[in-house]
Design a protein around this motif. Structure first.
Motif: not given
Length: 154
Positions: A82-83, A103, A106
């Motif tokens: 997610d991060y 992405t 992120k």
């Protein structure tokens, strides 16, 4: 919440961040809500354990850690986590080069979490040999990241 900490070699800053964040999460009773990992942008240190001075600093601060082996980020990681939190501007540049376009949102610079440290880096203690500075910068930022994540999970 799946969080990946990234630095150049995955032997100093990112593993310190990994274990320090695991410690903070555990103290909050949130271990089951997080997956916390660290990796490298480079292949320089793949297979090596955490740098001994980084281990000594964690021991000094009473932060538990496991024997681990440096690992490099892969394309799939950009979709899975997610991060993805880098320690310095070069990490961010490298991560954005590697990341699939969808992405890139992120990817974050660790110290951007606080206004006072926005757009600054965690210096590489491999070169500075200042593991106390690294610890303090990481701790302050990680506390703020934890607060952000807790709000997101509500």
């Amino acid at each position: 919440m799946k969080v990946l900490f990234v630095c150049l070699g995955n032997i100093c800053r990112s593993p310190m961040a990994e274990f320090m964040f695991k410690d903070l999460v555990e103290k909050e009773g949130l271990t089951e809500k997080f997956e916390i990992v660290s990796k490298a942008t480079s292949s320089y240190e793949i297979g090596n354990d955490m740098y001994p001075p980084a281990k000594r600093k964690l021991v000094e601060k009473r932060i538990k850690f496991d024997k681990r082996f440096a690992n490099q980020i892969k394309k799939d990681d950009f979709h899975y986590f997610d991060y993805i939190i880098g320690m310095d501007h070069q990490n961010i540049i490298n991560l954005k080069r590697m990341a699939p376009k969808e992405t890139e949102n992120k990817i974050h610079l660790l110290l951007d979490i606080n206004d006072e440290t926005k757009n600054t880096e965690v210096p590489d203690p491999w070169y500075t040999d200042d593991f106390e500075e690294t610890y303090n910068l990481l701790r302050n930022a990680l506390l703020s990241w934890l607060e952000r994540f807790k709000k997101e999970m509500l």
